[in-house]
Design a protein around this motif. Sequence first.
Motif, PDB file in Angstrom:
ATOM      1  N   LYS A  18       0.848  -1.180   0.172  1.00  0.00           N
ATOM      2  CA  LYS A  18       0.198   0.115  -0.040  1.00  0.00           C
ATOM      3  C   LYS A  18       0.994   1.219  -0.038  1.00  0.00           C
ATOM      4  O   LYS A  18       1.543   1.639   1.050  1.00  0.00           O
ATOM      5  N   GLN A  19       0.911   1.890  -1.107  1.00  0.00           N
ATOM      6  CA  GLN A  19       1.809   3.215  -1.196  1.00  0.00           C
ATOM      7  C   GLN A  19       3.184   3.153  -0.639  1.00  0.00           C
ATOM      8  O   GLN A  19       3.763   3.884  -0.067  1.00  0.00           O
ATOM      9  N   GLY A  20       3.932   1.917  -1.037  1.00  0.00           N
ATOM     10  CA  GLY A  20       5.304   1.588  -0.757  1.00  0.00           C
ATOM     11  C   GLY A  20       5.334   0.999   0.495  1.00  0.00           C
ATOM     12  O   GLY A  20       6.703   0.655   0.632  1.00  0.00           O
ATOM     13  N   ASP A  21       4.649   0.976   1.560  1.00  0.00           N
ATOM     14  CA  ASP A  21       4.769  -0.126   2.643  1.00  0.00           C
ATOM     15  C   ASP A  21       3.663  -1.208   2.559  1.00  0.00           C
ATOM     16  O   ASP A  21       3.175  -1.573   1.424  1.00  0.00           O
ATOM     17  N   LEU A  22       3.055  -1.576   3.765  1.00  0.00           N
ATOM     18  CA  LEU A  22       2.155  -2.846   4.000  1.00  0.00           C
ATOM     19  C   LEU A  22       1.048  -2.416   4.601  1.00  0.00           C
ATOM     20  O   LEU A  22       1.213  -1.727   5.461  1.00  0.00           O
ATOM     21  N   ALA A  23       0.143  -3.220   4.135  1.00  0.00           N
ATOM     22  CA  ALA A  23      -1.457  -2.931   4.967  1.00  0.00           C
ATOM     23  C   ALA A  23      -1.971  -4.321   5.441  1.00  0.00           C
ATOM     24  O   ALA A  23      -1.539  -5.425   4.655  1.00  0.00           O
ATOM     25  N   ILE A  24      -2.283  -4.582   6.610  1.00  0.00           N
ATOM     26  CA  ILE A  24      -2.464  -5.714   7.119  1.00  0.00           C
ATOM     27  C   ILE A  24      -3.991  -6.124   7.935  1.00  0.00           C
ATOM     28  O   ILE A  24      -4.245  -4.918   8.420  1.00  0.00           O
ATOM     29  N   ARG A  25      -4.370  -7.225   7.871  1.00  0.00           N
ATOM     30  CA  ARG A  25      -5.575  -7.439   8.475  1.00  0.00           C
ATOM     31  C   ARG A  25      -5.486  -8.605   9.289  1.00  0.00           C
ATOM     32  O   ARG A  25      -5.029  -9.570   8.709  1.00  0.00           O
ATOM     33  N   ILE A  26      -5.923  -8.460  10.583  1.00  0.00           N
ATOM     34  CA  ILE A  26      -5.697  -9.865  11.474  1.00  0.00           C
ATOM     35  C   ILE A  26      -7.286 -10.267  11.884  1.00  0.00           C
ATOM     36  O   ILE A  26      -8.001  -9.552  12.467  1.00  0.00           O
ATOM     37  N   LYS A  27      -7.522 -11.423  11.675  1.00  0.00           N
ATOM     38  CA  LYS A  27      -8.850 -12.158  12.224  1.00  0.00           C
ATOM     39  C   LYS A  27      -8.466 -13.071  13.363  1.00  0.00           C
ATOM     40  O   LYS A  27      -7.408 -13.662  13.386  1.00  0.00           O
ATOM     41  N   SER A  28      -9.271 -12.866  14.591  1.00  0.00           N
ATOM     42  CA  SER A  28      -9.160 -13.590  15.575  1.00  0.00           C
ATOM     43  C   SER A  28     -10.497 -13.714  16.155  1.00  0.00           C
ATOM     44  O   SER A  28     -11.387 -12.805  16.246  1.00  0.00           O
ATOM     45  N   VAL A  51      -4.140   0.076  15.797  1.00  0.00           N
ATOM     46  CA  VAL A  51      -5.403  -0.283  14.989  1.00  0.00           C
ATOM     47  C   VAL A  51      -5.905   0.898  14.061  1.00  0.00           C
ATOM     48  O   VAL A  51      -6.232   2.043  14.678  1.00  0.00           O
ATOM     49  N   VAL A  52      -5.938   0.785  12.892  1.00  0.00           N
ATOM     50  CA  VAL A  52      -6.547   1.742  11.907  1.00  0.00           C
ATOM     51  C   VAL A  52      -7.812   1.344  11.548  1.00  0.00           C
ATOM     52  O   VAL A  52      -8.678   2.403  10.870  1.00  0.00           O
ATOM     53  N   ALA A  53      -8.610   0.156  11.682  1.00  0.00           N
ATOM     54  CA  ALA A  53      -9.825  -0.122  11.324  1.00  0.00           C
ATOM     55  C   ALA A  53     -10.006  -1.264  12.443  1.00  0.00           C
ATOM     56  O   ALA A  53      -9.119  -2.229  12.477  1.00  0.00           O
ATOM     57  N   GLY A  58     -11.734  -8.934  14.430  1.00  0.00           N
ATOM     58  CA  GLY A  58     -10.458  -8.457  14.455  1.00  0.00           C
ATOM     59  C   GLY A  58      -9.911  -7.060  14.054  1.00  0.00           C
ATOM     60  O   GLY A  58     -10.855  -5.959  14.411  1.00  0.00           O
ATOM     61  N   PHE A  59      -8.875  -6.690  13.464  1.00  0.00           N
ATOM     62  CA  PHE A  59      -8.586  -5.407  13.291  1.00  0.00           C
ATOM     63  C   PHE A  59      -7.666  -5.341  11.916  1.00  0.00           C
ATOM     64  O   PHE A  59      -6.983  -6.124  11.529  1.00  0.00           O
ATOM     65  N   SER A  60      -7.440  -3.966  11.476  1.00  0.00           N
ATOM     66  CA  SER A  60      -6.565  -3.578  10.393  1.00  0.00           C
ATOM     67  C   SER A  60      -5.459  -2.657  10.715  1.00  0.00           C
ATOM     68  O   SER A  60      -5.563  -1.821  11.797  1.00  0.00           O
ATOM     69  N   ALA A  61      -4.118  -2.813  10.284  1.00  0.00           N
ATOM     70  CA  ALA A  61      -3.111  -1.975  10.780  1.00  0.00           C
ATOM     71  C   ALA A  61      -2.277  -1.648   9.481  1.00  0.00           C
ATOM     72  O   ALA A  61      -2.340  -2.258   8.621  1.00  0.00           O
ATOM     73  N   ASP A  62      -1.166  -0.811   9.633  1.00  0.00           N
ATOM     74  CA  ASP A  62      -0.488  -0.491   8.688  1.00  0.00           C
ATOM     75  C   ASP A  62       1.131  -0.661   9.136  1.00  0.00           C
ATOM     76  O   ASP A  62       1.382  -0.611  10.494  1.00  0.00           O
ATOM     77  N   LEU A  63       1.794  -1.315   8.238  1.00  0.00           N
ATOM     78  CA  LEU A  63       3.383  -1.502   8.646  1.00  0.00           C
ATOM     79  C   LEU A  63       4.449  -0.768   7.902  1.00  0.00           C
ATOM     80  O   LEU A  63       4.424  -0.643   6.563  1.00  0.00           O
ATOM     81  N   SER A  64       4.913   0.142   8.718  1.00  0.00           N
ATOM     82  CA  SER A  64       6.309   1.120   7.985  1.00  0.00           C
ATOM     83  C   SER A  64       7.253   0.250   7.479  1.00  0.00           C
ATOM     84  O   SER A  64       7.419  -1.029   7.923  1.00  0.00           O
TER      85      SER A  64
END
Length: 217
Positions: A18-28, A51-53, A58-64
Amino acid sequence: MFTGIIEATGTISELHQKQGDLAIRIKSNNLDMADVNLGDSIATNGVCLTVVAKHSDGFSADLSNETISLTGFAHYKQGQTVNLEKAMQPVSRLGGHLVSGHVDGIATITAITPNARAVEYWLSTDAQLMKYIPYKGSVCIDGISLTVNAVADNKFKLTIVPHTSEQTTIADFKVGTQVNLEVDQIARYLERLIKGTEQPASSDISMSLLAQAGFIK
């Protein structure tokens, strides 16, 4: 801030550029999200993620790129299981040790040996990190607070009891598995205090300037 006591495991359901880095979604299905708000921190395999969403499962987050370069997220894939811990509250029991979620580097499993009902794991890491890992000290491995039971050169040993194996991803570790490593914070701060400033502060003061001011003749 975290304790290294894992609350649940989850699965990486999405991991994409995502725009040069990573976006992640975790399910639990086991992590209670009722008290989680946008901007809260959740340690994911020991990495503090914001937590961005928020989702029902679960939740979503961004990874630099900084996070990617220092942690196992560089080789994580969709479907991988991860350890999860929500940020501690001031009233929480400190069952493990103080964990920041700021990973220092990677350690590699080099040997796995059963010992009665426990399992012993030997791990190797960079010499620069080994100096912070003492016998009976604390380390955080993929978000799990653990005690160091032996140290030899660039290796250290962990003894894992059945409960820890059952509640975390440790049971999936194999020789060659790379894990996120956070050393004890106190060791890092003590070193900085003892060594002081690495480089002396620059100064415009010279012998000629002191002579002009009358301090020397």
